[in-house]
Design a protein around this motif. Structure first.
Motif, PDB file in Angstrom:
ATOM      1  N   MET A  49       0.808  -1.219   0.000  1.00 45.25           N
ATOM      2  CA  MET A  49       0.000   0.000   0.000  1.00 45.25           C
ATOM      3  C   MET A  49       0.841   1.270   0.000  1.00 45.25           C
ATOM      4  O   MET A  49       0.480   2.271  -0.629  1.00 45.25           O
ATOM      5  N   HIS A  50       1.979   1.239   0.700  1.00 40.35           N
ATOM      6  CA  HIS A  50       2.768   2.452   0.867  1.00 40.35           C
ATOM      7  C   HIS A  50       3.866   2.616  -0.179  1.00 40.35           C
ATOM      8  O   HIS A  50       4.720   3.500  -0.055  1.00 40.35           O
ATOM      9  N   ALA A  58      -4.454  -3.206   0.650  1.00 41.76           N
ATOM     10  CA  ALA A  58      -5.056  -2.201   1.519  1.00 41.76           C
ATOM     11  C   ALA A  58      -4.960  -2.648   2.970  1.00 41.76           C
ATOM     12  O   ALA A  58      -5.236  -3.803   3.293  1.00 41.76           O
ATOM     13  N   GLY A  77      -5.668  -1.160   7.194  1.00 35.25           N
ATOM     14  CA  GLY A  77      -6.336  -0.147   8.003  1.00 35.25           C
ATOM     15  C   GLY A  77      -7.226  -0.795   9.042  1.00 35.25           C
ATOM     16  O   GLY A  77      -8.367  -1.157   8.748  1.00 35.25           O
ATOM     17  N   ARG A  81     -11.406   5.159  10.328  1.00 35.33           N
ATOM     18  CA  ARG A  81     -10.680   5.652   9.150  1.00 35.33           C
ATOM     19  C   ARG A  81     -11.050   4.894   7.880  1.00 35.33           C
ATOM     20  O   ARG A  81     -10.435   5.102   6.824  1.00 35.33           O
ATOM     21  N   GLU A 103     -12.134   7.004   4.718  1.00 32.20           N
ATOM     22  CA  GLU A 103     -11.007   7.752   4.153  1.00 32.20           C
ATOM     23  C   GLU A 103     -10.070   6.832   3.387  1.00 32.20           C
ATOM     24  O   GLU A 103      -9.636   7.140   2.271  1.00 32.20           O
ATOM     25  N   THR A 104      -9.752   5.686   3.989  1.00 34.19           N
ATOM     26  CA  THR A 104      -8.861   4.729   3.319  1.00 34.19           C
ATOM     27  C   THR A 104      -9.499   4.184   2.052  1.00 34.19           C
ATOM     28  O   THR A 104      -8.844   4.050   1.013  1.00 34.19           O
ATOM     29  N   LEU A 138      -9.224   6.631  -0.842  1.00 34.30           N
ATOM     30  CA  LEU A 138      -7.864   6.662  -1.396  1.00 34.30           C
ATOM     31  C   LEU A 138      -7.618   5.444  -2.286  1.00 34.30           C
ATOM     32  O   LEU A 138      -7.111   5.573  -3.412  1.00 34.30           O
ATOM     33  N   VAL A 139      -7.961   4.271  -1.784  1.00 36.93           N
ATOM     34  CA  VAL A 139      -7.742   3.034  -2.541  1.00 36.93           C
ATOM     35  C   VAL A 139      -8.537   3.065  -3.840  1.00 36.93           C
ATOM     36  O   VAL A 139      -8.016   2.738  -4.918  1.00 36.93           O
ATOM     37  N   VAL A 164      -7.281  -5.290   8.608  1.00 38.79           N
ATOM     38  CA  VAL A 164      -8.286  -4.498   7.902  1.00 38.79           C
ATOM     39  C   VAL A 164      -9.561  -4.533   8.749  1.00 38.79           C
ATOM     40  O   VAL A 164     -10.072  -5.624   9.050  1.00 38.79           O
ATOM     41  N   LEU A 199     -13.865  -1.510   6.708  1.00 36.41           N
ATOM     42  CA  LEU A 199     -13.060  -1.373   5.493  1.00 36.41           C
ATOM     43  C   LEU A 199     -13.114  -2.655   4.668  1.00 36.41           C
ATOM     44  O   LEU A 199     -13.192  -2.600   3.434  1.00 36.41           O
ATOM     45  N   TYR A 245      -1.598   1.855  15.320  1.00 34.14           N
ATOM     46  CA  TYR A 245      -2.375   1.501  14.132  1.00 34.14           C
ATOM     47  C   TYR A 245      -3.621   0.668  14.458  1.00 34.14           C
ATOM     48  O   TYR A 245      -4.331   0.239  13.553  1.00 34.14           O
TER      49      TYR A 245
END
Length: 389
Positions: free
Chosen positions: A127-128, A150, A152, A157, A160-161, A164-165, A193, A197, A241
Motif C-alpha cells: 500500500m505504501h 489495503a 487499516g 478511518r 477515508e482509506t 484513497l484506494v 483491515v 473497510l 495503528y
C-alpha cells in the motif's frame, strides 16, 4: 564427415509427469516433437510404437506449460532470505530490510520472472509503495494480476482509506493493456483491515469485477486471535495503528468457534469468491465455507515451512473441490521466485499427494486464479523448451 542431424526428424521427450494444459496430468508421459511443432502427446510406450523412428531426446521430471506464480511480493525481491519463526521474521527481516522495498526491487523481481519464463504472476503491491503499480503496469513481458494491498485496522478511518484506494485503482485501471497485467485488490488480512473497510473493499471489488486476494489463516496465532482476542498477533501489534480491543477491529466479540474464514464468511466478504492465500490453519468447516463460496486458494509451501506456520491441508481442499494454485510468497520467506522450486518442495511435504495434482495446480490452478489461459501442448501447437521443467 559427420552428417548433420535432420532438424525435422521426430524427437521423443519422456517425463515422469505430463500436463498438456487440458484435463488432468498423466504419469508417465511423453511428447513427440517434429521441428518446433508438437506432433503427439501420450504414454511413452504408445508414442514409441506410433513413432518408431523418433530419436529419444531426454527424460524429464515434468513436461508442462510454464508454472504460474499465483502469489508473491515482487517489491521484496532484493531482500535476503532468512528462515525464522514468524514472530522473529517480521522484525528481523521484513522491518530490518524495509529500505530494500520498492519499485527497483519489483523491477528486479519482474526481470527474474521473465528470465524464468513464468506463466503469469499474482503480485501484491504494498500500500505504501504505490509507484510499484505504475512500474509493473508498464511492463510488456508481464501477465497476471497486480493486487493493490489495503491496510487499516481503525474502523473510524475506513471511509477515508477506501476513498484513497478506490481513486488509485480507478486511475490504474485506465492503464491496463490487452495482454498485460490486470489491476486487482488485496485487503491484507482479516486482522489488519477493519470490518468496515473489509466490507467496503470486497463489495466494491465484487461490483467492479476486480480480482481479489486476501491473506488468511497463515499462522496458528491467527486462530487464537479470533478465538480469544489476544495472543502473540495482538501482543506484537503496533498500538498506534490499532484500536484498544480486537473486538473493535472485527466489529464483534471474539469467541472460541470464530475462525478467520468464518469471520470473512459471516461478514459477507466471501460473496465475491476472493482468492484466499495460505489458509494453513483452518478447520473442516472453514474448508467447506471456502468451497461453498467458490473461492480458490493459493499455497506457498516453502514460506509456510520456513516461517513455521504449519502445513497446508492440500488433500482436504482438493477433496472439497477447491481450486488450488501455487505461489512463492516473497523471496525473503520463500527463497526464490521459481515455482518449480515450490513444486519440488511441495512434493517432499505432501508425500502422499499425487505429483500430478501438484503440477496441475502450479499451471491450471494459477491461470484460473489470475483469469489467464495456459498454452496447450497438443498436436499442431508450437513447441517451446520452456515446457521442460
Amino acid at each position: 564427415m559427420t552428417t548433420p542431424a535432420d532438424p525435422h526428424a521426430p524427437r521423443l521427450l519422456t517425463c515422469d509427469v505430463l500436463y498438456t494444459g487440458m484435463g488432468g496430468a498423466q504419469s508417465p508421459g511423453a511428447v513427440v516433437v517434429v521441428g518446433r511443432t508438437v506432433a503427439a502427446t501420450g504414454h511413452p510406450d504408445a508414442l514409441r510404437a506410433a513413432y518408431p523412428h523418433a530419436t529419444h531426446a531426454g527424460h524429464h521430471a515434468v513436461i508442462a506449460p510454464p508454472p504460474v506464480n499465483a502469489h508473491t511480493h515482487l517489491d521484496m525481491s532484493t531482500y535476503e532470505f532468512q528462515a525464522l519463526p514468524y514472530f522473529r521474521w517480521l522484525p528481523e527481516v521484513v522491518i530490518a530490510q524495509r529500505d530494500r522495498r520498492g519499485a527497483p526491487a519489483a523491477q528486479a523481481g519482474a526481470q527474474t520472472l521473465a528470465a524464468l519464463g513464468a506463466g503469469g504472476v499474482g503480485d501484491i503491491v504494498y500500500m505504501h509503495t504505490p509507484d510499484v503499480m505504475d512500474t509493473l503496469l508498464a511492463r510488456e513481458d508481464l501477465q497476471g494480476v497486480l493486487y493493490y494491498e489495503a491496510l487499516g485496522a481503525l474502523p473510524e478511518r475506513a471511509d477515508e482509506t477506501f476513498r484513497l484506494v478506490r481513486e488509485r485503482l480507478d486511475r490504474w485501471r485506465t492503464l491496463e493493456r490487452p495482454g498485460g497485467p490486470r489491476v486487482g485488490l488485496s485487503p491484507h488480512t482479516p486482522y489488519t483491515v477493519s470490518h468496515r473497510l473489509m466490507r467496503l473493499l470486497t463489495e466494491y471489488a465484487a461490483g467492479e469485477g476486480l480480482p481479489v486476494q486476501i491473506h488468511v489463516a497463515e499462522h496458528p496465532a491467527e486462530l487464537e486471535l479470533f478465538a480469544t482476542g489476544g495472543g502473540p498477533l495482538w501482543t506484537h501489534r503496533l498500538p498506534v495503528y490499532y484500536p484498544a480491543t480486537f473486538e473493535s477491529v472485527i466489529g464483534r466479540p471474539p469467541e472460541p468457534e470464530l475462525t478467520p474464514v468464518r469471520y470473512l464468511d459471516d461478514l459477507g466478504a466471501l460473496r465475491g469468491a476472493p482468492t484466499l492465500v495460505h489458509v494453513v490453519n483452518v478447520t473442516r468447516n472453514d474448508i467447506a465455507r471456502v468451497a461453498r463460496a467458490g473461492s480458490a486458494v493459493v499455497t506457498c509451501p516453502r514460506s509456510n515451512h520456513h516461517l513455521e506456520c504449519g502445513v497446508f491441508p492440500w488433500a482436504a481442499f482438493a477433496a472439497a473441490g477447491v481450486e488450488v494454485a501455487v505461489g512463492t510468497d516473497s523471496v525473503a520467506s520463500g527463497g526464490s521466485l521459481d515455482v518449480r522450486d515450490e513444486v519440488a518442495f511441495a512434493r517432499t511435504v505432501h508425500e502422499r499427494l499425487d505429483p500430478r495434482v501438484v503440477v496441475r495446480a502450479a499451471v491450471k490452478g494459477g491461470h484460473r486464479v489470475l483469469g489467464t489461459r495456459a498454452p496447450f501442448i497438443r498436436r499442431g501447437e508450437a513447441w517451446s523448451d520452456t515446457y521442460l521443467w
